[in-house]
Each structure stands twice: as C-alpha cells, then as structure tokens.
Motif scaffolding. Structure first.
Motif, short mmCIF file in Angstrom:
data_model
loop_
_atom_site.label_atom_id
_atom_site.label_comp_id
_atom_site.label_asym_id
_atom_site.label_seq_id
_atom_site.Cartn_x
_atom_site.Cartn_y
_atom_site.Cartn_z
N VAL A 150 27.04 32.36 -0.82
CA VAL A 150 27.50 32.62 -2.19
C VAL A 150 27.20 31.40 -3.03
CG1 VAL A 150 29.50 33.07 -3.66
CG2 VAL A 150 29.33 34.17 -1.42
N VAL A 151 26.56 31.60 -4.18
CA VAL A 151 26.28 30.53 -5.13
C VAL A 151 27.02 30.84 -6.42
CG1 VAL A 151 24.52 29.32 -6.48
CG2 VAL A 151 24.05 29.97 -4.10
N VAL A 152 27.68 29.82 -6.98
CA VAL A 152 28.41 30.00 -8.23
C VAL A 152 28.04 28.88 -9.19
CG1 VAL A 152 30.43 28.81 -7.26
CG2 VAL A 152 30.68 30.22 -9.31
N SER A 153 27.76 29.24 -10.44
CA SER A 153 27.48 28.23 -11.46
C SER A 153 28.77 27.90 -12.20
CB SER A 153 26.42 28.75 -12.44
OG SER A 153 26.80 29.98 -13.02
N ALA A 154 28.74 26.79 -12.97
CA ALA A 154 29.96 26.27 -13.60
C ALA A 154 31.05 26.16 -12.55
CB ALA A 154 30.40 27.13 -14.77
N ALA A 155 30.70 25.60 -11.41
CA ALA A 155 31.55 25.66 -10.22
C ALA A 155 32.80 24.79 -10.31
CB ALA A 155 30.74 25.26 -8.99
N ALA A 156 32.87 23.87 -11.25
CA ALA A 156 34.07 23.06 -11.42
C ALA A 156 34.96 23.60 -12.53
CB ALA A 156 33.70 21.60 -11.72
N GLY A 157 34.57 24.74 -13.10
CA GLY A 157 35.30 25.31 -14.23
C GLY A 157 36.41 26.24 -13.80
N ALA A 158 37.06 26.84 -14.79
CA ALA A 158 38.24 27.65 -14.57
C ALA A 158 38.00 28.78 -13.58
CB ALA A 158 38.73 28.22 -15.90
N VAL A 159 36.91 29.51 -13.75
CA VAL A 159 36.61 30.63 -12.87
C VAL A 159 35.82 30.18 -11.65
CG1 VAL A 159 35.35 32.83 -12.70
CG2 VAL A 159 36.71 32.31 -14.74
N GLY A 160 34.80 29.36 -11.88
CA GLY A 160 33.92 28.96 -10.78
C GLY A 160 34.62 28.28 -9.64
N ALA A 161 35.57 27.41 -9.93
CA ALA A 161 36.31 26.70 -8.88
C ALA A 161 37.06 27.67 -7.98
CB ALA A 161 37.28 25.69 -9.51
N LEU A 162 37.60 28.73 -8.59
CA LEU A 162 38.35 29.72 -7.82
C LEU A 162 37.41 30.64 -7.04
CD1 LEU A 162 41.04 30.58 -10.50
CD2 LEU A 162 41.34 29.18 -8.46
N VAL A 163 36.27 30.99 -7.64
CA VAL A 163 35.30 31.82 -6.94
C VAL A 163 34.88 31.16 -5.63
CG1 VAL A 163 32.91 32.66 -6.99
CG2 VAL A 163 34.40 33.02 -8.97
N GLY A 164 34.57 29.86 -5.70
CA GLY A 164 34.14 29.15 -4.50
C GLY A 164 35.21 29.13 -3.42
N GLN A 165 36.45 28.90 -3.81
CA GLN A 165 37.53 28.85 -2.82
C GLN A 165 37.79 30.22 -2.19
OE1 GLN A 165 40.98 26.11 -4.13
NE2 GLN A 165 39.85 26.51 -6.02
N ALA A 167 35.56 32.59 -1.86
CA ALA A 167 34.42 32.85 -0.97
C ALA A 167 34.60 32.13 0.37
CB ALA A 167 33.12 32.41 -1.65
N LYS A 168 35.16 30.93 0.35
CA LYS A 168 35.42 30.21 1.61
C LYS A 168 36.49 30.92 2.43
CE LYS A 168 33.93 27.13 3.08
NZ LYS A 168 32.75 27.04 4.01
N ILE A 169 37.53 31.45 1.75
CA ILE A 169 38.55 32.22 2.45
C ILE A 169 37.93 33.42 3.15
CG2 ILE A 169 40.56 33.73 2.08
CD1 ILE A 169 41.46 31.79 -0.12
N LYS A 170 36.88 33.96 2.54
CA LYS A 170 36.18 35.12 3.10
C LYS A 170 35.07 34.71 4.08
CE LYS A 170 38.62 38.21 1.02
NZ LYS A 170 39.49 39.13 1.80
N ASP A 171 35.11 33.45 4.51
CA ASP A 171 34.18 32.95 5.55
C ASP A 171 32.72 32.98 5.12
OD1 ASP A 171 36.23 32.38 7.42
OD2 ASP A 171 36.31 34.49 7.99
N CYS A 172 32.48 32.66 3.86
CA CYS A 172 31.11 32.55 3.36
C CYS A 172 30.69 31.09 3.28
CB CYS A 172 30.99 33.18 1.97
SG CYS A 172 31.31 34.96 1.95
N ARG A 173 29.38 30.88 3.21
CA ARG A 173 28.85 29.57 2.90
C ARG A 173 28.72 29.49 1.38
NH1 ARG A 173 23.94 27.08 2.06
NH2 ARG A 173 23.88 24.90 2.74
N VAL A 174 29.24 28.41 0.78
CA VAL A 174 29.35 28.35 -0.67
C VAL A 174 28.60 27.14 -1.23
CG1 VAL A 174 30.91 28.27 -2.64
CG2 VAL A 174 31.58 29.49 -0.56
N VAL A 175 27.75 27.41 -2.20
CA VAL A 175 27.02 26.35 -2.92
C VAL A 175 27.42 26.44 -4.39
CG1 VAL A 175 24.76 25.44 -3.58
CG2 VAL A 175 25.09 26.48 -1.31
N GLY A 176 27.86 25.32 -4.93
CA GLY A 176 28.27 25.29 -6.33
C GLY A 176 27.31 24.50 -7.19
N ILE A 177 27.11 24.95 -8.42
CA ILE A 177 26.28 24.25 -9.40
C ILE A 177 27.21 23.71 -10.48
CG2 ILE A 177 24.34 24.42 -11.01
CD1 ILE A 177 23.43 26.91 -9.43
#
Length: 323
Positions: A150-165, A167-177
């Motif tokens: 899973v890749v998410v842009s604006a990864a330190a922002g309001a939505v992106g930070a939560l998307v990444g977390q 995705a990790k709960i769902k056992d995915c590999r996560v790359v943030g931009i």
C-alpha cells in the motif's frame, strides 16, 4: 453580560493561495436558540485541506461557501442552551459549526460525542472526518489484503497518517510519500511505515520503483499532480486506486495536472474510485484511538486561544496544505 460571537466570513474567492483579505472578521451578540435549536460553544475547529475546495465556485460534493457566509469548518464543542429535545445543556457535540466561537443550529448534522471514550479534539482527527475518510476509503475502496503493498501520499497528514497505520493493522507493507526528512522519519519511526519517500529531495518515480519492486497493489492518493502520475506508472495489474484529494492542485490558477498514466490503468484493469469522508455516518472501532492505538498524527496539533482580528488564516491554510 451578553455573550459575543467572534467569527470569520468569506469575503472573496481566493485566486491561488488564500490571503487574509479573503475573509472578514466580525463580532456580534450571541442569539438565543428558537424552538428546535441549540447553541454550541465551539471549543475546537479543524483546519482541513478540504476547506480550500469549499471556497471555490465549483461543483463538488457540497455547495461552496457563499460570499458573506461563515467560513465552513468542522468543530467540536459543548451545548450551552437548548430548545431541541435531542440535545441537553452540557452535551459534547461535533458538527459543521464554522469558524466562529458560538454556533446556533437546528441539530441537523450534529452528533453527540463521548469524552469518556476519547478527548474532545480526537473527534476532529482519529474519530472524526480524517479517521472516517482513512478507514472507509482504504478498507471499502482500497480493499487491502495481507502481504500487499500500500502506498499513500501526504503520508504525514491528517488522512495519510491514519491510512498507513490501518494498512499495517491489516498486515500490509506500507510506503508513505511525504515532504521533508522530519516527516519521513516520523512516519517510519513513530507510525511504523515500512519505508518513506521524500518528494522534496527524491525522484518519486525512481524511489517507488526501488521500494515497490513488484508494483503497488493499493494507492491512496491525497495529492494528485506529478506524484499521482508516478504512482500510476508503478501499479500492478488489478490494483486499486483511492482518489481522496489533490492538494497539489488546489491553488492552481491554470489547468489541473495529473493522471497522464490513466490510459495504462484502463488497459490493466485497475480500479479507480473517488472517496470523500464528509457525510459518512458509520463508525470505526473507538478502541483504535485508545490504549496505544491509532496515532492522530501531526494534524492533531492544537493552537490554543481565539485568533481574533490578527488571525493569519492564509498562514494557517498554508500549514494545513503542507502534507
């Protein structure tokens, strides 16, 4: 002593980055609620990138803020007077209260919140629109599966930070931009992302190829523009793309840029779907925001005190847009 409401009205539609002159600051006595109404003392408001869309004269998922109207904003507060049987004095509530200190409302779109479950500001982040957008956008639209990238842009922002977390709960590999070394450090070391790409100092296309050798299964887009194109070029067959925002384009005064790789996505049977968190009325697991659960991210920083006549809204917008 009569209560005084302090509020900001939209004075002009911004061209490019919003300016202080695009709003008018006013003070007026607080009115009394009529039958069916309640009065809310707004304790916190949220500055969200979506606010930039709300002040454009364009077709969207809700009408634009009218010139002379209170600037639209999500807020949380406490009921101080009520003639609405569904709300009592002392209830904590959330709603689209606007950039003002007191809001009179008929209760439509207002939701009671429980401060025993989470602190009030969390209902503007993890348990608010950013949390709903991240949770349902990723799980309903992105449909990540264990082991996928899973890749998410604006990864330190309001939505992106939560998307990444999530995705990790769902056992995915996560790359943030994200933009800048500190934000990249934050999402990897504090939020648990597997890798970060600094779009300010790296070639995003090359870095995506480096970190996603087998391609991207789910791309959650918050920025549009060149980063969207770079991600589209790295997607796998049958990948899913969640189109949540295009923050890099909101202040453009010329043509919107992005999605140059869209024809390839069609050929490779990729699924694209737009997603907006406004209007969702389902709930996400409240336990995720407690006991070491989801981190609300940098978007949950709180600036205390009413800004009054000297409030630099253009500066605050600029900060909100730098994800």
């Amino acid at each position: 002593m009569a209560l005084i409401n302090h509020k900001f009205l939209l004075a002009a539609r911004p061209l490019g980055m919003p300016k202080r002159s695009d709003w008018t600051y006013t003070e007026e006595p607080v009115g009394e609620p009529k039958d069916g109404e309640l009065l809310v003392h707004v304790l916190y408001i949220s500055l969200d990138p979506a606010m930039r869309i709300w002040i454009n004269a364009m077709r969207s998922y809700m009408p634009p803020v009218g010139i002379g109207e209170v600037m639209r904003a999500l807020g949380v507060g406490i009921v101080t007077a009520s003639r609405n049987p569904q709300f009592a004095v002392g209830d904590h509530v959330s709603g689209m209260f606007g950039v003002q200190e007191y809001a009179l409302t008929d209760g439509r779109g207002v939701t009671k919140v429980d401060t025993r479950v989470a602190p009030l500001p969390r209902y503007l982040s993890v348990l608010g629109m950013p949390g709903m957008t991240a949770y349902f956008g990723l799980l309903d639209t992105g449909q990540p599966k264990p082991g996928e990238t899973v890749v998410v842009s604006a990864a330190a922002g309001a939505v992106g930070a939560l998307v990444g977390q999530i995705a990790k709960i769902k056992d995915c590999r996560v790359v943030g931009i994200a933009g800048g070394a500190e934000k990249c450090r934050y999402i990897v070391q504090e939020l648990g992302f597997d890798a970060a790409i600094d779009y300010k100092s790296e070639d995003v296309r090359l870095s995506l190829h480096k970190h996603c050798r087998e391609g991207i299964d789910v791309y959650f887009d918050n920025v549009g523009g060149a980063i969207l194109d770079a991600a589209l070029a790295q997607l796998r067959l049958h990948a899913r793309i969640v189109i949540c925002g295009a923050i890099s384009q909101y202040n453009n005064t010329g043509p919107i840029y992005g999605a140059q790789q869209l024809p390839v996505s069609v050929v490779e049977s990729r699924h694209h779907e737009g997603h907006a968190g406004v209007g969702l009325r389902r709930s996400l697991p409240a336990s995720w925001s407690r006991n070491g659960g989801l981190d609300g991210g940098r978007q949950a920083q709180v600036a205390r005190g009413y800004c009054g006549r000297t409030c630099n809204l253009s500066r605050n917008f600029a900060q909100a847009f730098q994800r």
